[in-house]
Enzyme design. Structure first.
Site, PDB file in Angstrom:
ATOM      1  N   ARG A   1       9.569  -8.275  13.611  1.00 52.28           N
ATOM      2  CA  ARG A   1      10.554  -9.336  13.366  1.00 52.28           C
ATOM      3  C   ARG A   1      11.427  -9.581  14.593  1.00 52.28           C
ATOM      4  NH1 ARG A   1      16.076  -9.295  11.582  1.00 52.28           N
ATOM      5  NH2 ARG A   1      16.000  -7.031  11.422  1.00 52.28           N
TER       6      ARG A   1
ATOM      7  N   GLY B   1      23.976 -11.275  13.619  1.00 54.11           N
ATOM      8  CA  GLY B   1      24.128 -12.657  13.194  1.00 54.11           C
ATOM      9  C   GLY B   1      22.865 -13.279  12.656  1.00 54.11           C
TER      10      GLY B   1
ATOM     11  N   HIS C   1      14.713   0.417  10.210  1.00 57.45           N
ATOM     12  CA  HIS C   1      15.704  -0.659  10.069  1.00 57.45           C
ATOM     13  C   HIS C   1      15.250  -1.791   9.152  1.00 57.45           C
ATOM     14  CE1 HIS C   1      18.985  -3.248  11.344  1.00 57.45           C
ATOM     15  NE2 HIS C   1      18.129  -4.173  11.781  1.00 57.45           N
TER      16      HIS C   1
ATOM     17  N   GLU D   1      20.153 -12.059  21.762  1.00 58.26           N
ATOM     18  CA  GLU D   1      19.570 -10.782  21.319  1.00 58.26           C
ATOM     19  C   GLU D   1      18.155 -10.660  21.855  1.00 58.26           C
ATOM     20  OE1 GLU D   1      20.049 -10.475  17.067  1.00 58.26           O
ATOM     21  OE2 GLU D   1      22.197 -10.156  17.241  1.00 58.26           O
TER      22      GLU D   1
ATOM     23  N   HIS E   1      15.109   0.086  14.598  1.00 57.39           N
ATOM     24  CA  HIS E   1      16.119  -0.514  15.476  1.00 57.39           C
ATOM     25  C   HIS E   1      16.352   0.466  16.619  1.00 57.39           C
ATOM     26  CE1 HIS E   1      19.753  -2.326  16.990  1.00 57.39           C
ATOM     27  NE2 HIS E   1      19.598  -3.337  16.168  1.00 57.39           N
TER      28      HIS E   1
ATOM     29  N   ARG F   1      12.339  -5.673  19.921  1.00 62.39           N
ATOM     30  CA  ARG F   1      12.677  -4.330  19.446  1.00 62.39           C
ATOM     31  C   ARG F   1      11.575  -3.301  19.493  1.00 62.39           C
ATOM     32  NH1 ARG F   1      16.233  -5.917  14.361  1.00 62.39           N
ATOM     33  NH2 ARG F   1      17.799  -6.777  15.756  1.00 62.39           N
TER      34      ARG F   1
ATOM     35  N   LEU G   1      18.258 -12.606   8.057  1.00 65.23           N
ATOM     36  CA  LEU G   1      19.260 -13.303   7.242  1.00 65.23           C
ATOM     37  C   LEU G   1      18.851 -14.767   7.103  1.00 65.23           C
ATOM     38  CD1 LEU G   1      22.551 -11.747   8.677  1.00 65.23           C
ATOM     39  CD2 LEU G   1      21.456 -11.215   6.504  1.00 65.23           C
TER      40      LEU G   1
ATOM     41  N   GLY H   1      22.249  -9.216  -2.559  1.00 65.31           N
ATOM     42  CA  GLY H   1      22.397  -9.429  -1.117  1.00 65.31           C
ATOM     43  C   GLY H   1      22.346 -10.925  -0.828  1.00 65.31           C
ATOM     44  N   LEU H   2      22.154 -11.273   0.453  1.00 62.01           N
ATOM     45  CA  LEU H   2      22.163 -12.694   0.810  1.00 62.01           C
ATOM     46  C   LEU H   2      21.093 -13.473   0.047  1.00 62.01           C
ATOM     47  CD1 LEU H   2      23.275 -15.020   2.419  1.00 62.01           C
ATOM     48  CD2 LEU H   2      21.775 -14.391   4.304  1.00 62.01           C
TER      49      LEU H   2
ATOM     50  N   ALA I   1      25.043  -6.156   8.026  1.00 61.99           N
ATOM     51  CA  ALA I   1      24.438  -6.891   9.139  1.00 61.99           C
ATOM     52  C   ALA I   1      25.500  -7.188  10.186  1.00 61.99           C
ATOM     53  CB  ALA I   1      23.801  -8.169   8.628  1.00 61.99           C
ATOM     54  N   GLN I   2      25.141  -6.996  11.431  1.00 64.15           N
ATOM     55  CA  GLN I   2      26.140  -7.144  12.494  1.00 64.15           C
ATOM     56  C   GLN I   2      25.902  -8.381  13.343  1.00 64.15           C
ATOM     57  OE1 GLN I   2      26.034  -3.467  14.728  1.00 64.15           O
ATOM     58  NE2 GLN I   2      27.107  -2.317  13.135  1.00 64.15           N
TER      59      GLN I   2
HETATM   60  P1  FAD Z   1      19.871  -6.656   0.543  1.00 67.29           P
HETATM   61  O1  FAD Z   1      21.002  -7.272   1.234  1.00 67.29           O
HETATM   62  O2  FAD Z   1      19.469  -5.291   0.963  1.00 67.29           O
HETATM   63  O3  FAD Z   1      20.247  -6.643  -0.996  1.00 67.29           O
HETATM   64  C1  FAD Z   1      19.415  -5.993  -1.937  1.00 67.29           C
HETATM   65  C2  FAD Z   1      20.125  -5.978  -3.272  1.00 67.29           C
HETATM   66  O4  FAD Z   1      19.210  -5.557  -4.277  1.00 67.29           O
HETATM   67  C3  FAD Z   1      21.294  -5.023  -3.335  1.00 67.29           C
HETATM   68  O5  FAD Z   1      22.313  -5.659  -4.083  1.00 67.29           O
HETATM   69  C4  FAD Z   1      20.744  -3.850  -4.134  1.00 67.29           C
HETATM   70  O6  FAD Z   1      21.712  -3.129  -4.833  1.00 67.29           O
HETATM   71  C5  FAD Z   1      19.827  -4.581  -5.085  1.00 67.29           C
HETATM   72  N1  FAD Z   1      18.754  -3.770  -5.659  1.00 67.29           N
HETATM   73  C6  FAD Z   1      17.774  -3.093  -5.014  1.00 67.29           C
HETATM   74  N2  FAD Z   1      16.952  -2.519  -5.910  1.00 67.29           N
HETATM   75  C7  FAD Z   1      17.417  -2.835  -7.129  1.00 67.29           C
HETATM   76  C8  FAD Z   1      17.015  -2.537  -8.453  1.00 67.29           C
HETATM   77  N3  FAD Z   1      15.943  -1.770  -8.710  1.00 67.29           N
HETATM   78  N4  FAD Z   1      17.744  -3.019  -9.480  1.00 67.29           N
HETATM   79  C9  FAD Z   1      18.856  -3.766  -9.273  1.00 67.29           C
HETATM   80  N5  FAD Z   1      19.280  -4.082  -8.035  1.00 67.29           N
HETATM   81  C10 FAD Z   1      18.575  -3.629  -6.986  1.00 67.29           C
HETATM   82  N6  FAD Z   1      19.349  -9.202   9.897  1.00 67.29           N
HETATM   83  C11 FAD Z   1      19.690 -10.303  10.595  1.00 67.29           C
HETATM   84  O7  FAD Z   1      19.043 -11.347  10.465  1.00 67.29           O
HETATM   85  N7  FAD Z   1      20.761 -10.264  11.429  1.00 67.29           N
HETATM   86  C12 FAD Z   1      21.523  -9.149  11.601  1.00 67.29           C
HETATM   87  O8  FAD Z   1      22.494  -9.152  12.349  1.00 67.29           O
HETATM   88  C13 FAD Z   1      21.161  -7.969  10.903  1.00 67.29           C
HETATM   89  N8  FAD Z   1      21.854  -6.815  11.084  1.00 67.29           N
HETATM   90  C14 FAD Z   1      21.546  -5.743  10.299  1.00 67.29           C
HETATM   91  C15 FAD Z   1      22.318  -4.577  10.408  1.00 67.29           C
HETATM   92  C16 FAD Z   1      22.087  -3.513   9.565  1.00 67.29           C
HETATM   93  C17 FAD Z   1      22.911  -2.273   9.669  1.00 67.29           C
HETATM   94  C18 FAD Z   1      21.040  -3.600   8.598  1.00 67.29           C
HETATM   95  C19 FAD Z   1      20.774  -2.445   7.668  1.00 67.29           C
HETATM   96  C20 FAD Z   1      20.238  -4.725   8.528  1.00 67.29           C
HETATM   97  C21 FAD Z   1      20.480  -5.796   9.365  1.00 67.29           C
HETATM   98  N9  FAD Z   1      19.709  -6.958   9.292  1.00 67.29           N
HETATM   99  C22 FAD Z   1      20.056  -8.057  10.016  1.00 67.29           C
HETATM  100  C23 FAD Z   1      18.674  -7.101   8.281  1.00 67.29           C
HETATM  101  C24 FAD Z   1      19.263  -7.879   7.093  1.00 67.29           C
HETATM  102  O9  FAD Z   1      20.599  -7.478   6.905  1.00 67.29           O
HETATM  103  C25 FAD Z   1      18.502  -7.625   5.812  1.00 67.29           C
HETATM  104  O10 FAD Z   1      17.139  -7.793   6.018  1.00 67.29           O
HETATM  105  C26 FAD Z   1      18.979  -8.632   4.751  1.00 67.29           C
HETATM  106  O11 FAD Z   1      20.361  -8.510   4.574  1.00 67.29           O
HETATM  107  C27 FAD Z   1      18.260  -8.388   3.454  1.00 67.29           C
HETATM  108  O12 FAD Z   1      18.876  -9.160   2.462  1.00 67.29           O
HETATM  109  P2  FAD Z   1      18.328  -9.087   0.989  1.00 67.29           P
HETATM  110  O13 FAD Z   1      19.185  -9.988   0.175  1.00 67.29           O
HETATM  111  O14 FAD Z   1      16.867  -9.297   1.001  1.00 67.29           O
HETATM  112  O15 FAD Z   1      18.556  -7.552   0.571  1.00 67.29           O
HETATM  113  C1  SIN Z   2      21.683  -6.163  15.195  1.00 68.83           C
HETATM  114  O1  SIN Z   2      22.828  -6.607  15.126  1.00 68.83           O
HETATM  115  O2  SIN Z   2      21.248  -5.556  16.183  1.00 68.83           O
HETATM  116  C2  SIN Z   2      20.769  -6.344  14.042  1.00 68.83           C
HETATM  117  C3  SIN Z   2      20.125  -7.641  14.130  1.00 68.83           C
HETATM  118  C4  SIN Z   2      18.927  -7.709  13.215  1.00 68.83           C
HETATM  119  O3  SIN Z   2      18.542  -6.741  12.586  1.00 68.83           O
HETATM  120  O4  SIN Z   2      18.330  -8.786  13.185  1.00 68.83           O
END
Ligand code: FAD
Ligand code: SIN
Length: 539
Positions: free
Chosen positions: A391, A51, A356, A119, A249, A295, A397, A15-16, A48-49
């Site tokens: 949060r 931003g 969420h 937001e 959420h 939220r 992000l 992920g990010l 993520a939608q």
């Molecule tokens: P993730 O992006 O969840 O990536 C986790 C990675 O780890 C994945 O590749 C997965 O396959 C891998 N993984 C997990 N377990 C294992 C394992 N055991 N072995 C190998 N790989 C593994 N946040 C914002 O700030 N702004 C937004 O607009 C926003 N909108 C959102 C909308 C939605 C629908 C969702 C669900 C979340 C949103 N969030 C938003 C929250 C944000 O997207 C997440 O908190 C953030 O993307 C998490 O990033 P990350 O890299 O920590 O994890």
């Molecule tokens: C959203 O777009 O409502 C999600 C934003 C977030 O989880 O921070």
């Protein structure tokens, strides 16, 4: 190209947090291997939608972003962490822009100024976004870079099972200070294609596995959010913090065919109103900020309104804005709704709250360092104290980006001193057989997630938490038994982790005898000054 046998750095998660850490390391000349249990881009980031929050507007200030974050966090944010993340935000955004992420601009692409969205909980417009698909824009751009980079090796369809650690010699432990008496030396992973477990040694390991919202029956998250990193770190000996603060959420689409589809908070930021089927608005009676309250407040209000009125959902209505405006700002959401037979330019959308975000996680410092030497946790897996009890929208992000940078700098500072550890023992399958009844795993998955939804949801009681604790203990016993006897599979690895994380959530919730942020207890409806500290659990 790093040697396949020994990895200077292993990053678990694409992920990010994981992708930006790998790129930041590569920029410093350090190679990394990224493991992801599915294809690289399957994780919360891609969905993520809204931003990324950052002070970019002229009328905005770090002070205001810090204040909003702390206010949303219900008095539990770590101020140092908030200041660190907020003040590093504009630089982090610049890094993304320089790498080619195309954020929305005011007045279209030709204009230089970014369009900033509003937001819940934000006092200013400060959410930079790529229309309503920010996560996809960021993930795709970074994924393309990672796939081409000669210093980055990818291992998709490999699920990490457990960390490998070794005890430090007394001399080394004394040098590092008390507590840090173990080092992480690698990870066991299961190759999902070849169906075999392997040991991967490394000098540094970063957990970037996302959150644990799949512990709940209804969630906005993809299937990958099973708390693997938190559970692995806990089993290896790391402390975890604030696990009771599960963010719901307020507005996920309520539709039988819309699994986990979110209606962004930015819809409320652009004037969307929450109403009942008869058009009655209700948020103004709960908070002066109405639909733009943080939220926890909005999700709780919806939950209560649904209970009082005996309805299955409420509605989010933005149909008073011009159709062209709605389609331009929310192309992904309006297209998905159309596929499902809903026209958001003409009618209100049925919505419900869903799990969420995991505000708690593995305890880390501001470089992502955990209690175990050479082990880091960043993104949703870690807990720096930024989010406190709730949060602020779009700060997640942001935290991924800022922590990836500081973590890379920290790893780089110790890269020369990285030692090769003795090869870890191979995975031992000599005492297990193929499972006799796979239904046990499927059934326990359902039972666990329903139990968390019913007893550890938006509003909690002592009685419900006790019930949940009893059931989870029983489920964990069965899972342990199954895990000890039978060959592992993806579902079993995830179920074992989810059950572990569910236990940590319930234990943390039971220890907090007050209502604060996302933790709302009917038996303790008030905030207690005595409880104004993080919940920290030690293994
Ligand atoms: P993730 O992006 O969840 O990536 C986790 C990675 O780890 C994945 O590749 C997965 O396959 C891998 N993984 C997990 N377990 C294992 C394992 N055991 N072995 C190998 N790989 C593994 N946040 C914002 O700030 N702004 C937004 O607009 C926003 N909108 C959102 C909308 C939605 C629908 C969702 C669900 C979340 C949103 N969030 C938003 C929250 C944000 O997207 C997440 O908190 C953030 O993307 C998490 O990033 P990350 O890299 O920590 O994890
Ligand atoms: C959203 O777009 O409502 C999600 C934003 C977030 O989880 O921070």
């Amino acid at each position: 190209m790093p040697s396949p046998a020994f990895n200077p750095v292993i990053i678990i998660g694409g992920g990010l947090a994981g992708l930006s850490l790998a790129l930041r390391l590569a920029e410093r000349g350090i190679g990394a291997t990224i493991l992801s249990k599915s294809v690289l881009d399957e994780g919360s980031t891609r969905y993520a939608q809204g931003g990324i929050a950052a002070v970019l507007g002229e009328d905005d200030s770090f002070r205001a972003h810090i204040k909003d974050t702390i206010e949303a966090g219900g008095g539990l944010c770590d101020r140092r962490s908030v200041e660190f993340v907020v003040t590093n935000a504009p630089r982090a955004i610049r890094w993304l822009v320089e790498r080619g992420v195309s954020f929305s601009r005011r007045g279209g692409r030709a204009r230089r100024e970014f369009h900033l969205a509003r937001e819940g909980g934000h006092s200013h417009r400060r959410v930079i976004h790529a229309a309503d698909a920010t996560g996809a824009a960021v993930e795709v751009t970074l994924e393309q870079m990672v796939r081409k980079h000669p210093r980055i090796r990818l291992m998709e369809n490999h699920i990490a099972i457990d960390l490998i650690t070794s005890r430090r010699t007394a001399k080394r432990a004394a040098k590092r200070g008390a507590g840090k008496n173990r080092d992480c030396t690698g990870v066991y992973a299961y190759d999902l294609r070849r169906k075999r477990a392997i040991a991967l040694p490394c000098a540094h390991l970063a957990l970037a596995t996302g959150g644990a919202s799949k512990a709940y029956l209804y969630t906005s998250n993809p299937d990958t959010s099973t708390g693997d990193g938190i559970a692995m770190a806990w089993r290896a000996g790391c402390r975890v913090a604030n696990m009771e603060f599960v963010q719901f959420h307020p507005t996920c689409l309520y539709h039988p065919h819309a699994k986990s589809f979110l209606i962004s908070e930015a819809v409320r930021g652009e004037g969307g109103k929450l109403v009942h089927a008869d058009g009655r608005r209700f948020m103004p009676k709960y908070d002066r900020r109405a639909e733009l309250a943080p939220r926890d407040i909005v999700a709780r209000a919806i939950d209560l309104e649904m209970k009082i009125n005996g309805c299955d959902n409420v509605y989010l209505d933005i149909s008073h804005r011009p159709a062209s405006f709605i389609r331009r700002h929310f192309p992904t959401i309006s297209a998905r709704c159309r596929e499902l037979g809903l026209d958001m330019t003409r009618e209100p959308l049925p919505v419900v709250p869903a799990a969420h975000y995991t505000c708690g996680g593995v305890v880390t410092d501001l470089d992502g360092r955990t209690d175990i030497g050479n082990l880091y946790a960043i993104g949703e897996t870690g807990c720096t104290g930024l989010h406190g009890a709730n949060r602020l929208a779009s700060n997640s992000l942001l935290e991924c980006l800022v922590l990836a940078e500081s973590c890379a700098a920290r790893i780089a500072a110790g890269a020369d001193a990285a030692r090769k550890f003795a090869p870890p023992p191979q995975w031992d399958e000599s005492r297990v057989t193929d499972p006799d009844e796979r239904i046990v795993v499927a059934h326990n998955w359902d039972e666990l997630r329903r139990c968390m939804w019913d007893y550890v949801g938006i509003v909690r009681t002592e009685k419900r938490l006790t019930r949940a604790a009893r059931r989870i203990a029983l489920l964990r016993e069965e899972i342990r038994d199954f895990y000890g006897k039978f060959r592992i599979s993806n579902d079993l690895i995830e179920l074992r982790n989810l059950a572990q994380v569910a236990e940590l959530i319930v234990r943390s919730a039971m220890s907090r005898k007050e209502s604060r942020g996302l933790h709302s207890m009917r038996d303790h409806p008030k905030r207690s000054a005595r409880a104004a500290r993080a919940t920290i659990l030690s293994p």
